[in-house]
Scaffold this motif. Sequence first.
Motif, PDB file in Angstrom:
ATOM      1  N   LEU A 307      24.605  11.502 -29.463  1.00  0.00           N
ATOM      2  CA  LEU A 307      24.353  10.996 -28.107  1.00  0.00           C
ATOM      3  C   LEU A 307      22.975  10.329 -28.040  1.00  0.00           C
ATOM      4  O   LEU A 307      22.828   9.199 -27.562  1.00  0.00           O
ATOM      5  CB  LEU A 307      24.410  12.143 -27.087  1.00  0.00           C
ATOM      6  N   GLN A 308      21.988  11.046 -28.531  1.00  0.00           N
ATOM      7  CA  GLN A 308      20.624  10.514 -28.449  1.00  0.00           C
ATOM      8  C   GLN A 308      20.450   9.267 -29.315  1.00  0.00           C
ATOM      9  O   GLN A 308      19.746   8.332 -28.938  1.00  0.00           O
ATOM     10  CB  GLN A 308      19.631  11.609 -28.838  1.00  0.00           C
ATOM     11  N   ALA A 309      21.146   9.255 -30.484  1.00  0.00           N
ATOM     12  CA  ALA A 309      21.082   8.068 -31.341  1.00  0.00           C
ATOM     13  C   ALA A 309      21.709   6.858 -30.656  1.00  0.00           C
ATOM     14  O   ALA A 309      21.318   5.709 -30.914  1.00  0.00           O
ATOM     15  CB  ALA A 309      21.803   8.345 -32.664  1.00  0.00           C
ATOM     16  N   ALA A 310      22.664   7.124 -29.731  1.00  0.00           N
ATOM     17  CA  ALA A 310      23.325   6.039 -28.991  1.00  0.00           C
ATOM     18  C   ALA A 310      22.561   5.680 -27.716  1.00  0.00           C
ATOM     19  O   ALA A 310      23.017   4.848 -26.927  1.00  0.00           O
ATOM     20  CB  ALA A 310      24.756   6.452 -28.651  1.00  0.00           C
ATOM     21  N   GLY A 311      21.422   6.337 -27.498  1.00  0.00           N
ATOM     22  CA  GLY A 311      20.618   6.048 -26.313  1.00  0.00           C
ATOM     23  C   GLY A 311      21.104   6.765 -25.068  1.00  0.00           C
ATOM     24  O   GLY A 311      20.802   6.349 -23.938  1.00  0.00           O
ATOM     25  N   ILE A 312      21.857   7.858 -25.232  1.00  0.00           N
ATOM     26  CA  ILE A 312      22.400   8.607 -24.093  1.00  0.00           C
ATOM     27  C   ILE A 312      21.569   9.881 -23.907  1.00  0.00           C
ATOM     28  O   ILE A 312      21.482  10.704 -24.826  1.00  0.00           O
ATOM     29  CB  ILE A 312      23.885   8.966 -24.333  1.00  0.00           C
ATOM     30  N   LEU A 314      20.559  13.643 -22.623  1.00  0.00           N
ATOM     31  CA  LEU A 314      21.369  14.857 -22.518  1.00  0.00           C
ATOM     32  C   LEU A 314      21.696  15.195 -21.058  1.00  0.00           C
ATOM     33  O   LEU A 314      22.527  16.060 -20.790  1.00  0.00           O
ATOM     34  CB  LEU A 314      20.647  16.029 -23.195  1.00  0.00           C
ATOM     35  N   ASP A 315      21.052  14.510 -20.112  1.00  0.00           N
ATOM     36  CA  ASP A 315      21.348  14.741 -18.688  1.00  0.00           C
ATOM     37  C   ASP A 315      22.327  13.715 -18.120  1.00  0.00           C
ATOM     38  O   ASP A 315      22.736  13.816 -16.961  1.00  0.00           O
ATOM     39  CB  ASP A 315      20.045  14.680 -17.869  1.00  0.00           C
ATOM     40  N   GLN A 316      22.699  12.740 -18.927  1.00  0.00           N
ATOM     41  CA  GLN A 316      23.584  11.661 -18.448  1.00  0.00           C
ATOM     42  C   GLN A 316      24.952  12.205 -18.064  1.00  0.00           C
ATOM     43  O   GLN A 316      25.539  13.017 -18.784  1.00  0.00           O
ATOM     44  CB  GLN A 316      23.758  10.628 -19.567  1.00  0.00           C
ATOM     45  N   ARG A 317      25.452  11.745 -16.890  1.00  0.00           N
ATOM     46  CA  ARG A 317      26.791  12.160 -16.450  1.00  0.00           C
ATOM     47  C   ARG A 317      27.824  11.128 -16.909  1.00  0.00           C
ATOM     48  O   ARG A 317      27.503   9.957 -17.124  1.00  0.00           O
ATOM     49  CB  ARG A 317      26.842  12.287 -14.926  1.00  0.00           C
ATOM     50  N   PHE A 318      29.068  11.583 -17.066  1.00  0.00           N
ATOM     51  CA  PHE A 318      30.134  10.667 -17.488  1.00  0.00           C
ATOM     52  C   PHE A 318      30.248   9.478 -16.534  1.00  0.00           C
ATOM     53  O   PHE A 318      30.477   8.347 -16.953  1.00  0.00           O
ATOM     54  CB  PHE A 318      31.478  11.396 -17.580  1.00  0.00           C
ATOM     55  N   ALA A 319      30.078   9.754 -15.210  1.00  0.00           N
ATOM     56  CA  ALA A 319      30.229   8.683 -14.215  1.00  0.00           C
ATOM     57  C   ALA A 319      29.219   7.558 -14.430  1.00  0.00           C
ATOM     58  O   ALA A 319      29.484   6.401 -14.089  1.00  0.00           O
ATOM     59  CB  ALA A 319      30.080   9.259 -12.805  1.00  0.00           C
ATOM     60  N   ASP A 320      28.051   7.912 -15.017  1.00  0.00           N
ATOM     61  CA  ASP A 320      26.979   6.926 -15.165  1.00  0.00           C
ATOM     62  C   ASP A 320      26.852   6.395 -16.604  1.00  0.00           C
ATOM     63  O   ASP A 320      25.851   5.765 -16.941  1.00  0.00           O
ATOM     64  CB  ASP A 320      25.633   7.564 -14.765  1.00  0.00           C
ATOM     65  N   LEU A 321      27.847   6.670 -17.424  1.00  0.00           N
ATOM     66  CA  LEU A 321      27.760   6.292 -18.841  1.00  0.00           C
ATOM     67  C   LEU A 321      28.024   4.793 -19.004  1.00  0.00           C
ATOM     68  O   LEU A 321      29.136   4.316 -18.758  1.00  0.00           O
ATOM     69  CB  LEU A 321      28.791   7.096 -19.661  1.00  0.00           C
ATOM     70  N   PRO A 322      27.015   4.018 -19.410  1.00  0.00           N
ATOM     71  CA  PRO A 322      27.210   2.567 -19.561  1.00  0.00           C
ATOM     72  C   PRO A 322      28.164   2.274 -20.724  1.00  0.00           C
ATOM     73  O   PRO A 322      28.187   2.994 -21.728  1.00  0.00           O
ATOM     74  CB  PRO A 322      25.801   2.042 -19.871  1.00  0.00           C
ATOM     75  N   ALA A 323      28.911   1.192 -20.591  1.00  0.00           N
ATOM     76  CA  ALA A 323      29.877   0.809 -21.627  1.00  0.00           C
ATOM     77  C   ALA A 323      29.183   0.589 -22.972  1.00  0.00           C
ATOM     78  O   ALA A 323      29.701   0.978 -24.031  1.00  0.00           O
ATOM     79  CB  ALA A 323      30.613  -0.454 -21.204  1.00  0.00           C
ATOM     80  N   LYS A 324      27.985  -0.018 -22.939  1.00  0.00           N
ATOM     81  CA  LYS A 324      27.265  -0.304 -24.181  1.00  0.00           C
ATOM     82  C   LYS A 324      26.906   0.993 -24.924  1.00  0.00           C
ATOM     83  O   LYS A 324      27.050   1.093 -26.144  1.00  0.00           O
ATOM     84  CB  LYS A 324      25.992  -1.099 -23.865  1.00  0.00           C
ATOM     85  N   ALA A 325      26.438   1.999 -24.153  1.00  0.00           N
ATOM     86  CA  ALA A 325      26.067   3.279 -24.751  1.00  0.00           C
ATOM     87  C   ALA A 325      27.307   4.009 -25.276  1.00  0.00           C
ATOM     88  O   ALA A 325      27.279   4.634 -26.340  1.00  0.00           O
ATOM     89  CB  ALA A 325      25.337   4.146 -23.731  1.00  0.00           C
ATOM     90  N   GLU A 326      28.411   3.911 -24.518  1.00  0.00           N
ATOM     91  CA  GLU A 326      29.663   4.536 -24.957  1.00  0.00           C
ATOM     92  C   GLU A 326      30.132   3.929 -26.279  1.00  0.00           C
ATOM     93  O   GLU A 326      30.537   4.643 -27.206  1.00  0.00           O
ATOM     94  CB  GLU A 326      30.749   4.359 -23.892  1.00  0.00           C
ATOM     95  N   ASN A 327      30.049   2.616 -26.393  1.00  0.00           N
ATOM     96  CA  ASN A 327      30.446   1.943 -27.636  1.00  0.00           C
ATOM     97  C   ASN A 327      29.554   2.355 -28.802  1.00  0.00           C
ATOM     98  O   ASN A 327      30.022   2.541 -29.930  1.00  0.00           O
ATOM     99  CB  ASN A 327      30.418   0.420 -27.462  1.00  0.00           C
ATOM    100  N   ALA A 328      28.265   2.511 -28.522  1.00  0.00           N
ATOM    101  CA  ALA A 328      27.327   2.944 -29.569  1.00  0.00           C
ATOM    102  C   ALA A 328      27.660   4.368 -30.030  1.00  0.00           C
ATOM    103  O   ALA A 328      27.579   4.689 -31.220  1.00  0.00           O
ATOM    104  CB  ALA A 328      25.896   2.874 -29.055  1.00  0.00           C
ATOM    105  N   LEU A 329      28.053   5.217 -29.091  1.00  0.00           N
ATOM    106  CA  LEU A 329      28.440   6.589 -29.425  1.00  0.00           C
ATOM    107  C   LEU A 329      29.688   6.599 -30.303  1.00  0.00           C
ATOM    108  O   LEU A 329      29.749   7.312 -31.317  1.00  0.00           O
ATOM    109  CB  LEU A 329      28.686   7.393 -28.140  1.00  0.00           C
TER     110      LEU A 329
END
Length: 415
Positions: A307-312, A314-329
């Motif tokens: 998660l952290q390597a993808a720039g997410i 640990l407090d990030q909620r699913f509702a606020d997860l950017p598409a770019k960060a999700e793809n990186a994950l």
Amino acid sequence: MEGAHKRLIVIGGGAAGFFCAINAARLQPGLQVILLEKSSKLLSKVRVSGGGRCNVTHSLFEIGAFSRRYPRGQNFLKKTLHQFDAAATVAWFAERGVTLKTEADGRMFPETDSSETIIACLLREAARFSVEIRMNADVRSVRKDEVFHVELAGGRLLEADFLCIATGGAPKSAQFDWLRALGHRIVEPLPSLFTFNIPGHPITSLMGLSVERARVKVEGSKLAEEGPLLITHWGLSGPAVLRLSAWGARELAEKQYHFTVHVHWTPDLSENDLKDLLADARRMHPQKKVANGNPTDIPVRLWEFLLQAAGISLDQRFADLPAKAENALIRGLTDSVFMVTGKTTFKEEFVTAGGVQLSEVDPNTMMSRKIPGLYFAGEVLDVDGITGGFNFQHAWTSGFIAAKLPSLQDTSGPR
């Protein structure tokens, strides 16, 4: 077959040498057997194998399938295993009061979970059949006329009618020079069974963490393995990496141990599968923290690292997860890339690819095709297996076959 007034010298006090010595003494009544060990320790690899439990063999009882676990020597093993396979090993130890058990991955250990059980059994057999064991007996040279002449450090000379060389692998080509002097060709020795160094990579902060199943692939190569993976303080280890190192021993040496590996942490889940799982989590648990919503079976610490390597955060909620960060994950889960710069020998279980060229040894007898009465056993040959008991099985098999000494009836001459 009588061995009266004949002498066999076995050079090497490891698994193969011991198995040859004790079985030769047992099978040839009257044969004098002398075992030479250059160090002050017998059976040192047996002692440390399997974390001190001794991985005796593997519960694959079909010879074709068993032989395919050897990156080098498959065809040779197809022939030798017909004489003494894993089932024969299990029976041999059982007859001497040592019961082996099978673990989930097929590895077989003594029921006591102690390598000392195997060592004690072999030492009992040596004593029972009067094998003479000489320690600190470093062999400097061997020559043959009517008999074998074995020169030890310090200049002492021994003579023998038969000689079995079971000195194991060696990391340096020059250590085989005394065998070249006998006229045998040596396949250049190289390390097998090593771990991958990724110095300075942040994932090493997870040292000690293991993943039950990952896929590891070497970039620009057909080398790929799937299995347990262990993160260490120097890089990547575990069965998947060790198997990869065995199959790629020569190719990775040519790269001077500088190459790129790709790790798929969830080989059962494709990129699309992971997209669907994350979409489900967003829809069903929008307020949940992504850190607490791991949809895979990888360990929590690795999930948080990715998660952290993808720039997410640990407090990030699913509702606020950017598409770019999700793809990186998803990329991190399916294709983590590591630059390998170097290797580390796996514990003390050093294994080499290379050794005496197999075309010069008869697999039916383990005798040299060049020198009658000269036998080879174990890792001194250009045979090596993956982890899981396969290298020990080759030691037992080759040692047992050499112990039959089929040239015994044909060799004469004073000692």
